[in-house]
Structure formats: C-alpha cells, structure tokens
Write a protein that holds these residues in place. Structure first.
Motif, PDB file in Angstrom:
ATOM      1  N   UNK A 257     -89.256  31.269  52.336  1.00 41.00           N
ATOM      2  CA  UNK A 257     -90.122  31.310  53.516  1.00 41.00           C
ATOM      3  C   UNK A 257     -89.254  31.484  54.768  1.00 41.00           C
ATOM      4  N   UNK A 258     -89.600  32.492  55.585  1.00 38.01           N
ATOM      5  CA  UNK A 258     -88.906  32.708  56.856  1.00 38.01           C
ATOM      6  C   UNK A 258     -89.626  31.925  57.949  1.00 38.01           C
ATOM      7  N   UNK A 259     -88.898  31.086  58.643  1.00 32.04           N
ATOM      8  CA  UNK A 259     -89.496  30.200  59.633  1.00 32.04           C
ATOM      9  C   UNK A 259     -89.387  30.727  61.059  1.00 32.04           C
TER      10      UNK A 259
ATOM     11  N   UNK B 173     -77.592  27.963  44.583  1.00 29.40           N
ATOM     12  CA  UNK B 173     -76.912  28.130  45.869  1.00 29.40           C
ATOM     13  C   UNK B 173     -77.479  29.351  46.593  1.00 29.40           C
ATOM     14  N   UNK B 174     -77.640  29.235  47.917  1.00 25.70           N
ATOM     15  CA  UNK B 174     -78.058  30.351  48.765  1.00 25.70           C
ATOM     16  C   UNK B 174     -76.817  31.016  49.331  1.00 25.70           C
ATOM     17  N   UNK B 175     -76.733  32.316  49.196  1.00 30.83           N
ATOM     18  CA  UNK B 175     -75.632  33.088  49.772  1.00 30.83           C
ATOM     19  C   UNK B 175     -74.267  32.453  49.464  1.00 30.83           C
ATOM     20  N   UNK B 176     -73.924  32.325  48.199  1.00 28.34           N
ATOM     21  CA  UNK B 176     -72.696  31.610  47.821  1.00 28.34           C
ATOM     22  C   UNK B 176     -71.402  32.275  48.297  1.00 28.34           C
ATOM     23  N   UNK B 177     -71.436  33.586  48.502  1.00 26.24           N
ATOM     24  CA  UNK B 177     -70.221  34.297  48.931  1.00 26.24           C
ATOM     25  C   UNK B 177     -70.175  34.517  50.442  1.00 26.24           C
ATOM     26  N   UNK B 178     -71.133  33.948  51.129  1.00 28.89           N
ATOM     27  CA  UNK B 178     -71.192  34.002  52.608  1.00 28.89           C
ATOM     28  C   UNK B 178     -71.216  35.461  53.069  1.00 28.89           C
ATOM     29  N   UNK B 179     -72.254  36.181  52.671  1.00 29.68           N
ATOM     30  CA  UNK B 179     -72.398  37.594  53.025  1.00 29.68           C
ATOM     31  C   UNK B 179     -73.596  37.890  53.912  1.00 29.68           C
ATOM     32  N   UNK B 180     -74.380  36.861  54.266  1.00 27.18           N
ATOM     33  CA  UNK B 180     -75.575  37.095  55.069  1.00 27.18           C
ATOM     34  C   UNK B 180     -75.630  36.108  56.225  1.00 27.18           C
ATOM     35  N   UNK B 181     -75.997  36.627  57.385  1.00 26.07           N
ATOM     36  CA  UNK B 181     -76.131  35.795  58.573  1.00 26.07           C
ATOM     37  C   UNK B 181     -77.501  35.137  58.549  1.00 26.07           C
ATOM     38  N   UNK B 182     -77.533  33.843  58.274  1.00 24.20           N
ATOM     39  CA  UNK B 182     -78.808  33.128  58.156  1.00 24.20           C
ATOM     40  C   UNK B 182     -78.583  31.631  58.317  1.00 24.20           C
ATOM     41  N   UNK B 183     -79.687  30.953  58.481  1.00 22.01           N
ATOM     42  CA  UNK B 183     -79.707  29.498  58.438  1.00 22.01           C
ATOM     43  C   UNK B 183     -80.648  29.108  57.310  1.00 22.01           C
ATOM     44  N   UNK B 184     -80.172  28.316  56.355  1.00 20.81           N
ATOM     45  CA  UNK B 184     -80.986  28.055  55.181  1.00 20.81           C
ATOM     46  C   UNK B 184     -81.080  26.589  54.808  1.00 20.81           C
ATOM     47  N   UNK B 185     -82.260  26.214  54.285  1.00 19.34           N
ATOM     48  CA  UNK B 185     -82.497  24.875  53.769  1.00 19.34           C
ATOM     49  C   UNK B 185     -83.022  25.021  52.350  1.00 19.34           C
ATOM     50  N   UNK B 186     -82.405  24.319  51.408  1.00 20.09           N
ATOM     51  CA  UNK B 186     -82.730  24.455  49.992  1.00 20.09           C
ATOM     52  C   UNK B 186     -83.407  23.183  49.489  1.00 20.09           C
ATOM     53  N   UNK B 187     -84.486  23.357  48.717  1.00 21.45           N
ATOM     54  CA  UNK B 187     -85.152  22.201  48.122  1.00 21.45           C
ATOM     55  C   UNK B 187     -85.553  22.538  46.690  1.00 21.45           C
ATOM     56  N   UNK B 188     -85.781  21.484  45.880  1.00 20.70           N
ATOM     57  CA  UNK B 188     -86.091  21.671  44.452  1.00 20.70           C
ATOM     58  C   UNK B 188     -87.178  20.684  44.040  1.00 20.70           C
TER      59      UNK B 188
ATOM     60  N   UNK C  42     -88.468  40.512  52.294  1.00 24.48           N
ATOM     61  CA  UNK C  42     -89.133  41.434  53.211  1.00 24.48           C
ATOM     62  C   UNK C  42     -90.348  40.831  53.902  1.00 24.48           C
ATOM     63  N   UNK C  43     -90.796  39.640  53.460  1.00 31.46           N
ATOM     64  CA  UNK C  43     -92.030  39.056  53.985  1.00 31.46           C
ATOM     65  C   UNK C  43     -91.781  37.635  54.506  1.00 31.46           C
ATOM     66  N   UNK C  44     -92.771  37.124  55.215  1.00 38.35           N
ATOM     67  CA  UNK C  44     -92.648  35.782  55.761  1.00 38.35           C
ATOM     68  C   UNK C  44     -92.533  34.748  54.651  1.00 38.35           C
ATOM     69  N   UNK C  45     -93.229  34.987  53.524  1.00 33.59           N
ATOM     70  CA  UNK C  45     -93.137  34.076  52.385  1.00 33.59           C
ATOM     71  C   UNK C  45     -93.269  34.882  51.108  1.00 33.59           C
ATOM     72  N   UNK C  46     -92.322  34.709  50.199  1.00 26.22           N
ATOM     73  CA  UNK C  46     -92.321  35.449  48.938  1.00 26.22           C
ATOM     74  C   UNK C  46     -91.832  34.555  47.813  1.00 26.22           C
TER      75      UNK C  46
ATOM     76  N   UNK D  88     -84.385  30.109  56.930  1.00 24.44           N
ATOM     77  CA  UNK D  88     -85.059  30.091  55.634  1.00 24.44           C
ATOM     78  C   UNK D  88     -85.287  28.687  55.090  1.00 24.44           C
ATOM     79  N   UNK D  89     -86.409  28.563  54.442  1.00 21.93           N
ATOM     80  CA  UNK D  89     -86.668  27.394  53.606  1.00 21.93           C
ATOM     81  C   UNK D  89     -86.836  27.925  52.186  1.00 21.93           C
ATOM     82  N   UNK D  90     -85.945  27.537  51.285  1.00 14.71           N
ATOM     83  CA  UNK D  90     -85.915  28.077  49.929  1.00 14.71           C
ATOM     84  C   UNK D  90     -86.225  26.946  48.946  1.00 14.71           C
ATOM     85  N   UNK D  91     -87.253  27.182  48.149  1.00 17.13           N
ATOM     86  CA  UNK D  91     -87.651  26.211  47.130  1.00 17.13           C
ATOM     87  C   UNK D  91     -87.573  26.868  45.763  1.00 17.13           C
ATOM     88  N   UNK D  92     -87.081  26.130  44.764  1.00 11.56           N
ATOM     89  CA  UNK D  92     -86.984  26.713  43.431  1.00 11.56           C
ATOM     90  C   UNK D  92     -87.461  25.740  42.355  1.00 11.56           C
TER      91      UNK D  92
END
Length: 526
Positions: free
Chosen positions: A463-465, A511-526, A493-497, A445-449
């Motif tokens: 966005x799912x890469x 924070x993405x998945x702060x409680x460590x409940x999802x199997x993912x690789x994530x990059x956060x940007x602002x 549910x989509x490639x980009x939402x 994931x690439x997560x922008x907020x």
C-alpha cells in the motif's frame, strides 16, 4: 532620499533579465590589487562580449556600496560607444550612444574599488594568518568582480593579482607570469581558456606550502595548504591524484590543464572551482578521512563546471552527479557493501528531508542557498542509481559519458539529460523523469505479507501511503528453512496491490529492497 516605487523596481528587474539574455560574455580579465593595510580591493576589469540582439544598454552585475556599507565604488567605465552609466544596488547599466548590432562585439573596461561584503572572503585562517579566498557560489561573484553572475553565461577568464610578496596566489587555469614588483609586492597572472560559469572563477591568496603530487595523463596535480599545515596537508590531500585518474577514465579526459587542491576558508565543505578546488580548512587534520569529499568535488570538474546546469532549478545535474559518482568511485575501490551503505545513508537523509518539504527536485527555490538540500544532492544521486538499475550498468555508463560529451563546455537542463539517456538506451523515460524529478516526495509503503500453505504462495500486499501514486519495481527477498535467500521483483503501479509469489515453503522472514536499489520509505508487517 525618496523610495523607489514598486513599478520602477519591477521595470528595472525586467530590463536586467532582458538585457543579460541579449549579450554573451566571451572573456573576463580581472586585475585585482590586494594589500595588508586594509580590506579595500582595487579592480580593473575588461569584459569582452558579443551582442545577441540589438540593444542600447548593457547591464553588468556588481554590488554597489551605499555610504558606509561594504560594496564597490565604480570610478569609470570605458568602451566603444559608452555614453554613461547608472549604478543600482546590484548592477550597473551602461548606456550606449547607439544600439549595437547583432553579433557585434565590444570590450568594456570597469575601474572600481571597495570592500567586499561577500564573494571574496578576507579573513584570518586558524593560524591567525591573513588570507583572501573567493567564494562565489551561487551568485556571489558580483560582490567583488563585475560580471554576468549567472551559470548560463560562460566565459574564459584571467586573473592578474598584485599582492604583498609573502603570499602565493592560486587561480583557474595555468600560471603565465609571476613577477616581483617594487615595495615588496608581487604580480601573479593566471589564465583559463576554457569558458567557465562565474560560480567557479576564483583566486586564493595565502601563505601556502605547495607540493607537486604527480601527473594524470599529462595533467599536473598539486596540493596547496597553509604553510603551518604542510606535513599533514601533503599527506591528507594525496588521494586526489588517484581519484582524478579514476574519473578521467570513467567519464572522459579531464578538461582542464591542471588540478590544484587547496586548503581554504570556503563557506562550504568543498567548492569545485574549475581546476582549483577549495576545501574547508579543517579538511587537513592528519586523519586522511576526506576521500569522499575529494571525489565529490573532482566529479564537479566534469559535471557542474564543464557540463553546467542552465539554471539553479536544475542544480541536481551538478550535485546529484557529484553525489552518485562518488558512490561509483567508492564502489569500485571498496566494493558493493560500501556503496550499499552509502546509498542507505543517503536514502535516510532524503526520507528525513521529505518530512519537512513538498518540493520536487527540479525546483525554483529561492534564495539559491536553500537548494543545498537532500533533493539536489542525495535524491539527485538516488535518481541516477535507479536509472542505472533500470538501464543496466553498461548502458547507464555509456549514457553518462554521452551526456557529458554532448554538453561539455555548454549548459543543459533536465530535459536535455533525458533526451540523451533515451537516445542511448532506446527507451522512453518520460514517466520515470516525471515522477522522480518533477513530483515531490518518495514512495511511502506499508507492506504486509502472509503465506498460503495450501496454494504454496507468498501473498504480499503493498500500500502506497503518499499522495501521488508511484510506478516502480520493488525487490523482495525471503528466507525459508531450506533456502537462505530467494529474490523476487514486483512492479508496483497502484495505491494498493496484492502480489502472489510462488514459495514451496513458508518464509521465515521477508525483506523489502534488500540490496538498497529503490528510493522509498517502508514499513513491514506480518
């Protein structure tokens, strides 16, 4: 010497596959003679089986010696209707005078000798003492004992070992005899009535120090360590009793009549042999730091030994369960922070592994040793954790117990597990199983907020890469000047939402998945 044509090899391969599906081994009795003068073993094996189809040949796995190579030499095979036998590299074909009928039973006796090239490790331990340790996983049992070397064929087993009398012998089941013989030899007889896959049928022969640790619901727990490791070994292995007690309650009553924890020369860190777990020899060091290893191997007594995968393509049903239920044990004993740290470490291993492979969890990787990877262990464990989060703790726990009760003493595959979890939860889990078990990779994931001050909304774009789009819940948390932590869950549910989350103040951080409940690789940007 003529080369065997590819057509003949293919034909024989098909014959093995066909014939072994048409018999069901019911019981093995292995009589093994060991000496200190050489590495040659002498074997006398009785194989009792039932015919599932009318066949005129019986195929048994046994590694044959070629000239000076290590392997077994067959002296004789006897039994009802035996006309003769032919030896191949890894098998022997027993020809019958007439085809057996469906549901007929027979016992065949194979007398043989040789030096094992694998399977039974004859070596010296770190103190220079001679030892003999079986190490059968995944299909190495036939390197030293005649058998159907496949996890899908379970049988009860007994080992009668004749060895020099300065050794102690440990094996599956309960000891029913120990007798001193002439010439400073000793006979030791162990018997297990619960059907086992060959991968966990073993003997361990060494100069052991043995300690009775205590009982768990009338099951005796013992420690077997090298005699020169006595003090450290008894202390280091002590946690096994309490671990057994936890899983005896969490899963179901322990299925065997004893649990022996054994210091050994296994190839692996630990090997879950039924009722006689082998651990690597440096697991004894006085540091008492192998609790996670003990928990992992003890879980296997239920998942892997009793409820066994139908084939190694479904190895995660063994290793994933052992990996995750170890975390459940550590969570119960040390708290959620410890479990979270373990999940985070496992996730990092999965993400790293995914960068070099494109294989799903349910996989037909060959050779089988290559299945000992983060897909089978850490990703398998993570899948169970995500199921737990999706279903809730109580439903998940009930489903785990029901799966075990349904397949204890049997074999199962991933679809069987799915059916049990669906029945217990009342939910359709087809999409979940398809994307996590039959689809390679994890969400990248690439997560922008950004914050919309006018609308008082937090806008999060995900966005799912990766190549295949996943469908999953994603937990987010953000902090504001007046709120230390606010949680939100979005369904990706989509490639980009882009998601809109109400926020009366501008977040200071996200924070993405702060409680460590999802199997993912994530990059956060602002």
């Amino acid at each position: 010497m003529k080369k065997i044509s590819a057509a003949i090899i293919l034909c024989f391969s098909c014959l093995i596959s066909f014939s072994q599906k048409d018999i069901d081994v019911l019981h093995y009795k292995f009589e093994i003679v060991l000496t200190d003068q050489s590495d040659t073993i002498h074997g006398h094996t009785e194989i009792s089986l039932k015919f599932l189809q009318p066949v005129s040949q019986v195929i048994i796995d046994l590694k044959q010696s070629k000239g000076t190579e290590k392997g077994m030499y067959i002296d004789n095979i006897t039994g009802p209707g035996v006309k003769g036998f032919m030896k191949y590299d890894d098998s022997v074909v027993i020809s019958l005078t007439q085809a057996a009928k469906v549901n007929d039973s027979a016992t065949y006796t194979i007398t043989y000798a040789g030096v094992p090239g694998d399977g039974l490790i004859i070596s010296r331990n770190k103190f220079g003492q001679r030892t003999f340790f079986a190490d059968n996983w995944p299909d190495r049992a036939h390197q030293w004992i005649p058998c159907v070397d496949n996890p899908g064929d379970k049988a009860s087993v007994e080992f009668v070992v004749i060895a020099p009398d300065h050794y102690q012998v440990i094996s599956n089941g309960i000891q029913i005899e120990e007798t001193n013989l002439t010439d400073n030899r000793k006979l030791t007889h162990w018997k297990e009535d619960v059907p086992l896959p060959t991968k966990v049928m073993v003997i361990g022969v060494a100069e052991f120090a043995v300690q009775y640790t205590g009982d768990v619901n009338c099951t005796p727990v013992s420690t077997w360590v090298y005699s020169k490791n006595r003090n450290d070994g008894f202390s280091d292995y002590a946690p096994a009793k309490d671990i057994l007690s936890f899983f005896n309650s969490y899963i179901a009553p322990y299925p065997y009549r004893k649990l022996a924890n054994v210091q050994s020369l296994t190839t692996f860190g630990g090997m879950e042999n039924a009722s006689a777990i082998f651990y690597f020899e440096n697991s004894v060091d006085g540091k008492k730091d192998q609790e996670e290893l003990f928990a992992h191997e003890i879980v296997h007594q239920w998942f892997g030994n009793m409820a066994t995968e139908k084939s190694y393509s479904h190895l995660w049903l063994s290793e994933g369960f052992a990996t995750y239920l170890t975390i459940v044990y550590m969570e119960k004993k040390y708290g959620e922070d410890k479990a979270r740290a373990m999940r985070e470490e496992d996730r990092a291993q999965v993400v790293s592994f995914m960068r070099s492979t494109n294989n799903p969890v349910v996989d037909s990787v060959s050779p089988f040793m290559n299945l000992l990877n983060a897909n089978s262990y850490q990703k398998g464990g993570w899948i169970l954790h995500m199921l737990r989060r999706q279903l809730g703790d109580s439903v998940f726990h009930k489903a785990v117990q029901q799966y075990y009760l349904t397949y204890a003493g049997k074999n199962a595959d991933t679809h069987d597990l799915q059916q049990v979890f669906e029945k217990v939860s009342g939910k359709n889990l087809s999409s979940f199983f398809k994307q996590w078990l039959y689809t390679p990779g994890v969400p990248k994931l690439e997560v922008n907020w950004k914050y919309d001050a006018k609308a008082k909304n937090l806008l999060v774009t995900v966005q799912q890469l990766q190549q295949t789009v996943f469908d999953f819940p994603l937990e987010l948390s953000f902090e504001t000047r007046s709120v230390k932590e606010k949680m939100a869950t979005i369904q990706v549910t989509q490639a980009k939402q882009t998601f809109t989350i109400p926020a009366t103040e501008e977040p200071l951080s996200l924070k993405i998945d702060p409680k460590v409940n999802m199997l993912l690789e994530g990059k956060l940007s602002h």
